[in-house]
Scaffold this motif. Structure first.
Motif, mmCIF file in Angstrom:
data_model
loop_
_atom_site.group_PDB
_atom_site.id
_atom_site.type_symbol
_atom_site.label_atom_id
_atom_site.label_comp_id
_atom_site.label_asym_id
_atom_site.label_seq_id
_atom_site.Cartn_x
_atom_site.Cartn_y
_atom_site.Cartn_z
ATOM 1 N N ARG A 161 0.822 -1.213 0.000
ATOM 2 C CA ARG A 161 0.000 0.000 0.000
ATOM 3 C C ARG A 161 0.859 1.268 0.000
ATOM 4 O O ARG A 161 0.594 2.195 -0.773
ATOM 5 C CB ARG A 161 -0.923 0.003 1.230
ATOM 6 N N ALA B 249 2.772 1.624 -3.336
ATOM 7 C CA ALA B 249 1.863 2.023 -4.414
ATOM 8 C C ALA B 249 1.535 3.504 -4.323
ATOM 9 O O ALA B 249 1.469 4.202 -5.349
ATOM 10 C CB ALA B 249 0.579 1.190 -4.354
ATOM 11 N N ALA B 250 1.341 4.011 -3.094
ATOM 12 C CA ALA B 250 1.053 5.433 -2.915
ATOM 13 C C ALA B 250 2.250 6.285 -3.339
ATOM 14 O O ALA B 250 2.084 7.351 -3.945
ATOM 15 C CB ALA B 250 0.680 5.710 -1.461
ATOM 16 N N ILE C 39 4.591 5.467 -5.569
ATOM 17 C CA ILE C 39 4.699 5.408 -7.032
ATOM 18 C C ILE C 39 3.676 6.331 -7.675
ATOM 19 O O ILE C 39 3.977 7.055 -8.634
ATOM 20 C CB ILE C 39 4.517 3.957 -7.515
ATOM 21 N N ASP C 40 2.463 6.336 -7.145
ATOM 22 C CA ASP C 40 1.428 7.214 -7.687
ATOM 23 C C ASP C 40 1.808 8.686 -7.522
ATOM 24 O O ASP C 40 1.585 9.498 -8.425
ATOM 25 C CB ASP C 40 0.097 6.938 -6.990
ATOM 26 N N ALA C 41 2.404 9.019 -6.354
ATOM 27 C CA ALA C 41 2.827 10.399 -6.118
ATOM 28 C C ALA C 41 3.888 10.827 -7.126
ATOM 29 O O ALA C 41 3.836 11.933 -7.682
ATOM 30 C CB ALA C 41 3.355 10.550 -4.697
ATOM 31 N N THR D 193 4.612 9.475 -10.176
ATOM 32 C CA THR D 193 4.163 9.491 -11.570
ATOM 33 C C THR D 193 3.155 10.602 -11.857
ATOM 34 O O THR D 193 2.997 11.014 -13.000
ATOM 35 C CB THR D 193 3.545 8.134 -11.957
ATOM 36 N N SER D 194 2.478 11.106 -10.818
ATOM 37 C CA SER D 194 1.490 12.166 -11.021
ATOM 38 C C SER D 194 2.044 13.557 -10.738
ATOM 39 O O SER D 194 1.338 14.552 -10.899
ATOM 40 C CB SER D 194 0.263 11.924 -10.128
ATOM 41 N N MET E 111 9.168 0.970 -10.033
ATOM 42 C CA MET E 111 8.200 1.929 -10.557
ATOM 43 C C MET E 111 8.044 1.797 -12.066
ATOM 44 O O MET E 111 6.925 1.811 -12.593
ATOM 45 C CB MET E 111 8.626 3.351 -10.218
#
Length: 214
Positions: free
Chosen positions: A64, A67-68, A70-72, A74-75, A101
């Protein structure tokens, strides 16, 4: 706008995290002063993700928190990546995070502005920015700012480090603002301003960077 700092420092406190914080603060300041843009900063501490990164290699699924993170990344509208120097290169933890990633997708950071930085005990390792970090992010198709920042033990408190921080931060802020107001934003395009008759006048990137330097 969102700026993410990826720090691979292992100790607490960490000179790697300190350098990342200085670069982030300077970028926020330059974006606000030069373009009146507000930038939010998020820090990803890789030492807190070491176990999940290792598990991802064995089971193929991010936890979890990973994943958070990686999302931070990539965004984000811009990245500051900072690693300590291990064996004349970036740390294994640093490389492992970006391996996880990307997951084989070398376009995961395509077009994203990235400021590269590193810390080490000696100035002899300063070329790690050019022979290790810059090629890695070029492979991931990121847009790496011209100025990398390396901080050896003797550099802290020195005027030269402060100057490099400001120059690199100005370059990153300029790229972030330019891309945000380009095709993904208002449609004007990075480095373009509206001229007479509603036409766009293209300003050379070197000229833009020169205007950002103190």
């Amino acid at each position: 706008m969102k700026l993410v700092v990826v720090s691979a420092g292992l100790s607490v406190p960490s000179s790697t995290r300190l350098l990342g914080d200085r670069l982030a603060a300077a970028t926020v300041r330059r974006a606000g002063a030069d373009a009146d843009v507000e930038v939010d900063v998020e820090v990803v501490e890789l030492r807190d993700l070491a176990v999940e990164i290792a598990h991802n290699f064995t089971n193929g699924f991010p936890g979890r928190e990973l994943a958070a993170a990686i999302d931070a990344v990539t965004s984000a509208d811009g990245l500051i990546v900072v690693t300590p120097v291990f064996s004349a290169s970036y740390s294994g933890l640093f490389k492992s995070f970006f391996d996880v990633m990307s997951g084989g997708d070398k376009d995961v950071l395509a077009g994203k502005p990235v400021l590269i930085a590193a810390t080490g005990g000696s100035g002899r390792h300063s070329l790690v920015l050019e022979h290790a970090l810059r090629p890695l992010f070029a492979y991931l198709r990121a847009v790496v700012v011209p100025t990398g920042v390396y901080a050896a033990s003797e550099d802290w408190g020195a005027e030269g480090l402060a100057e490099r921080v400001e120059r690199a931060a100005g370059e990153l802020a300029g790229l972030m603002v330019g891309l945000a107001t380009g095709p993904r934003g208002s449609g004007a395009g990075a480095g373009a301003v509206t001229g007479a008759g509603g036409r766009f006048e293209v300003i050379p990137f070197a000229q833009q960077l020169a205007a950002l330097r103190p």
